[in-house]
Design a protein around this motif. Sequence first.
Motif, PDB file in Angstrom:
ATOM      1  N   ALA A  38       0.833  -1.212   0.000  1.00 15.28           N
ATOM      2  CA  ALA A  38       0.000   0.000   0.000  1.00 15.28           C
ATOM      3  C   ALA A  38       0.864   1.257   0.000  1.00 15.28           C
ATOM      4  O   ALA A  38       0.543   2.236  -0.684  1.00 15.28           O
ATOM      5  CB  ALA A  38      -0.924   0.000   1.207  1.00 15.28           C
ATOM      6  N   HIS A  39       1.965   1.224   0.735  1.00 15.16           N
ATOM      7  CA  HIS A  39       2.885   2.364   0.750  1.00 15.16           C
ATOM      8  C   HIS A  39       3.478   2.601  -0.635  1.00 15.16           C
ATOM      9  O   HIS A  39       3.542   3.744  -1.106  1.00 15.16           O
ATOM     10  CB  HIS A  39       3.991   2.099   1.769  1.00 15.16           C
ATOM     11  N   LEU A  40       3.899   1.523  -1.296  1.00 18.12           N
ATOM     12  CA  LEU A  40       4.440   1.669  -2.652  1.00 18.12           C
ATOM     13  C   LEU A  40       3.385   2.191  -3.627  1.00 18.12           C
ATOM     14  O   LEU A  40       3.675   3.034  -4.468  1.00 18.12           O
ATOM     15  CB  LEU A  40       4.982   0.332  -3.150  1.00 18.12           C
ATOM     16  N   LEU A  41       2.167   1.675  -3.519  1.00 16.45           N
ATOM     17  CA  LEU A  41       1.106   2.140  -4.417  1.00 16.45           C
ATOM     18  C   LEU A  41       0.808   3.617  -4.203  1.00 16.45           C
ATOM     19  O   LEU A  41       0.621   4.358  -5.172  1.00 16.45           O
ATOM     20  CB  LEU A  41      -0.166   1.312  -4.214  1.00 16.45           C
ATOM     21  N   GLN A  42       0.752   4.060  -2.962  1.00  8.92           N
ATOM     22  CA  GLN A  42       0.428   5.463  -2.715  1.00  8.92           C
ATOM     23  C   GLN A  42       1.551   6.390  -3.153  1.00  8.92           C
ATOM     24  O   GLN A  42       1.295   7.498  -3.593  1.00  8.92           O
ATOM     25  CB  GLN A  42       0.124   5.672  -1.242  1.00  8.92           C
ATOM     26  N   ASN A  43       2.797   5.938  -3.045  1.00  7.59           N
ATOM     27  CA  ASN A  43       3.913   6.795  -3.435  1.00  7.59           C
ATOM     28  C   ASN A  43       4.193   6.773  -4.927  1.00  7.59           C
ATOM     29  O   ASN A  43       4.647   7.773  -5.478  1.00  7.59           O
ATOM     30  CB  ASN A  43       5.181   6.382  -2.688  1.00  7.59           C
ATOM     31  N   GLN A  44       3.940   5.656  -5.600  1.00 12.06           N
ATOM     32  CA  GLN A  44       4.402   5.501  -6.976  1.00 12.06           C
ATOM     33  C   GLN A  44       3.302   5.600  -8.026  1.00 12.06           C
ATOM     34  O   GLN A  44       3.611   5.667  -9.202  1.00 12.06           O
ATOM     35  CB  GLN A  44       5.089   4.139  -7.132  1.00 12.06           C
ATOM     36  N   LYS A  66      -2.978  -0.319 -18.546  1.00 12.77           N
ATOM     37  CA  LYS A  66      -1.896   0.172 -19.414  1.00 12.77           C
ATOM     38  C   LYS A  66      -1.329   1.505 -18.939  1.00 12.77           C
ATOM     39  O   LYS A  66      -0.187   1.823 -19.227  1.00 12.77           O
ATOM     40  CB  LYS A  66      -2.398   0.307 -20.851  1.00 12.77           C
ATOM     41  N   ALA A  67      -2.119   2.270 -18.208  1.00 13.37           N
ATOM     42  CA  ALA A  67      -1.645   3.559 -17.712  1.00 13.37           C
ATOM     43  C   ALA A  67      -0.927   3.443 -16.374  1.00 13.37           C
ATOM     44  O   ALA A  67      -0.359   4.423 -15.901  1.00 13.37           O
ATOM     45  CB  ALA A  67      -2.826   4.519 -17.568  1.00 13.37           C
ATOM     46  N   CYS A  68      -0.928   2.284 -15.772  1.00 13.36           N
ATOM     47  CA  CYS A  68      -0.292   2.097 -14.459  1.00 13.36           C
ATOM     48  C   CYS A  68       1.221   2.048 -14.593  1.00 13.36           C
ATOM     49  O   CYS A  68       1.765   1.659 -15.618  1.00 13.36           O
ATOM     50  CB  CYS A  68      -0.773   0.800 -13.814  1.00 13.36           C
ATOM     51  N   SER A  69       1.886   2.389 -13.491  1.00 15.14           N
ATOM     52  CA  SER A  69       3.346   2.314 -13.460  1.00 15.14           C
ATOM     53  C   SER A  69       3.780   0.845 -13.346  1.00 15.14           C
ATOM     54  O   SER A  69       2.989  -0.020 -12.958  1.00 15.14           O
ATOM     55  CB  SER A  69       3.879   3.115 -12.271  1.00 15.14           C
ATOM     56  N   PRO A  70       5.035   0.537 -13.685  1.00 16.36           N
ATOM     57  CA  PRO A  70       5.509  -0.852 -13.583  1.00 16.36           C
ATOM     58  C   PRO A  70       5.448  -1.409 -12.156  1.00 16.36           C
ATOM     59  O   PRO A  70       5.190  -2.593 -11.965  1.00 16.36           O
ATOM     60  CB  PRO A  70       6.960  -0.783 -14.068  1.00 16.36           C
ATOM     61  N   VAL A  71       5.665  -0.567 -11.155  1.00 15.86           N
ATOM     62  CA  VAL A  71       5.580  -1.025  -9.768  1.00 15.86           C
ATOM     63  C   VAL A  71       4.157  -1.467  -9.456  1.00 15.86           C
ATOM     64  O   VAL A  71       3.933  -2.520  -8.846  1.00 15.86           O
ATOM     65  CB  VAL A  71       6.037   0.094  -8.804  1.00 15.86           C
ATOM     66  N   THR A  72       3.186  -0.695  -9.898  1.00 18.23           N
ATOM     67  CA  THR A  72       1.786  -1.033  -9.667  1.00 18.23           C
ATOM     68  C   THR A  72       1.417  -2.313 -10.389  1.00 18.23           C
ATOM     69  O   THR A  72       0.708  -3.161  -9.842  1.00 18.23           O
ATOM     70  CB  THR A  72       0.874   0.118 -10.134  1.00 18.23           C
ATOM     71  N   ARG A  73       1.893  -2.481 -11.597  1.00 14.05           N
ATOM     72  CA  ARG A  73       1.611  -3.716 -12.338  1.00 14.05           C
ATOM     73  C   ARG A  73       2.187  -4.933 -11.626  1.00 14.05           C
ATOM     74  O   ARG A  73       1.549  -5.981 -11.567  1.00 14.05           O
ATOM     75  CB  ARG A  73       2.188  -3.628 -13.747  1.00 14.05           C
ATOM     76  N   CYS A  74       3.399  -4.799 -11.085  1.00 15.03           N
ATOM     77  CA  CYS A  74       4.011  -5.921 -10.362  1.00 15.03           C
ATOM     78  C   CYS A  74       3.222  -6.259  -9.102  1.00 15.03           C
ATOM     79  O   CYS A  74       2.978  -7.435  -8.807  1.00 15.03           O
ATOM     80  CB  CYS A  74       5.453  -5.595  -9.998  1.00 15.03           C
ATOM     81  N   ILE A  75       2.813  -5.245  -8.348  1.00 14.62           N
ATOM     82  CA  ILE A  75       2.069  -5.490  -7.107  1.00 14.62           C
ATOM     83  C   ILE A  75       0.712  -6.116  -7.418  1.00 14.62           C
ATOM     84  O   ILE A  75       0.321  -7.115  -6.806  1.00 14.62           O
ATOM     85  CB  ILE A  75       1.912  -4.181  -6.306  1.00 14.62           C
ATOM     86  N   LEU A  76      -0.012  -5.543  -8.370  1.00 14.94           N
ATOM     87  CA  LEU A  76      -1.317  -6.108  -8.732  1.00 14.94           C
ATOM     88  C   LEU A  76      -1.169  -7.509  -9.322  1.00 14.94           C
ATOM     89  O   LEU A  76      -1.975  -8.396  -9.039  1.00 14.94           O
ATOM     90  CB  LEU A  76      -2.031  -5.199  -9.726  1.00 14.94           C
ATOM     91  N   GLY A  77      -0.147  -7.716 -10.138  1.00 14.41           N
ATOM     92  CA  GLY A  77       0.093  -9.043 -10.710  1.00 14.41           C
ATOM     93  C   GLY A  77       0.400 -10.076  -9.647  1.00 14.41           C
ATOM     94  O   GLY A  77      -0.081 -11.208  -9.715  1.00 14.41           O
ATOM     95  N   TYR A  78       1.173  -9.691  -8.630  1.00 15.96           N
ATOM     96  CA  TYR A  78       1.489 -10.619  -7.539  1.00 15.96           C
ATOM     97  C   TYR A  78       0.224 -11.026  -6.796  1.00 15.96           C
ATOM     98  O   TYR A  78      -0.021 -12.214  -6.577  1.00 15.96           O
ATOM     99  CB  TYR A  78       2.485  -9.973  -6.572  1.00 15.96           C
ATOM    100  N   PHE A  79      -0.589 -10.049  -6.395  1.00 20.69           N
ATOM    101  CA  PHE A  79      -1.784 -10.376  -5.625  1.00 20.69           C
ATOM    102  C   PHE A  79      -2.823 -11.118  -6.469  1.00 20.69           C
ATOM    103  O   PHE A  79      -3.495 -12.022  -5.966  1.00 20.69           O
ATOM    104  CB  PHE A  79      -2.395  -9.125  -5.004  1.00 20.69           C
ATOM    105  N   LEU A  80      -2.949 -10.784  -7.738  1.00 17.03           N
ATOM    106  CA  LEU A  80      -3.888 -11.518  -8.596  1.00 17.03           C
ATOM    107  C   LEU A  80      -3.417 -12.953  -8.830  1.00 17.03           C
ATOM    108  O   LEU A  80      -4.224 -13.887  -8.830  1.00 17.03           O
ATOM    109  CB  LEU A  80      -4.068 -10.790  -9.936  1.00 17.03           C
ATOM    110  N   THR A  81      -2.119 -13.140  -9.026  1.00 15.46           N
ATOM    111  CA  THR A  81      -1.581 -14.494  -9.207  1.00 15.46           C
ATOM    112  C   THR A  81      -1.743 -15.314  -7.936  1.00 15.46           C
ATOM    113  O   THR A  81      -2.122 -16.489  -7.997  1.00 15.46           O
ATOM    114  CB  THR A  81      -0.097 -14.418  -9.603  1.00 15.46           C
TER     115      THR A  81
END
Length: 119
Positions: free
Chosen positions: A44-50, A88-103
Amino acid sequence: MWPSNPSQKEVLRFAVSCRVLTLMLQVLTRFLCSSTPVVYWFSAHLLQNQEPLLRSVDAAPEKLLEKNSPPGHEASRNCVMKLLYNWKACSPVTRCILGYFLTYWLLGLLLHCNFLPWT
């Protein structure tokens, strides 16, 4: 009850040790992921900052909700759904975090339904 053949004893010992190891891993992952929310706090900290999309939602939520909702769907107030709709508009950090939790969610769903060890 106990097999007399030495090879059967080895198989039984192997099966018991695998079961004990599996149970220990399940309990450890439950304790680490459920009772310690550090993983969720850090993500959550990474998502809010990045993530600029989350900052723009705080600034003008009504405009972004109406503009970015997919056709045929109501505008969602859930921030995760907004991020998924704008993948597609998300940052790479957000994609990694969302991809981890979805996987993690999808693997847990598939493995648990098939009676495989997953927490």
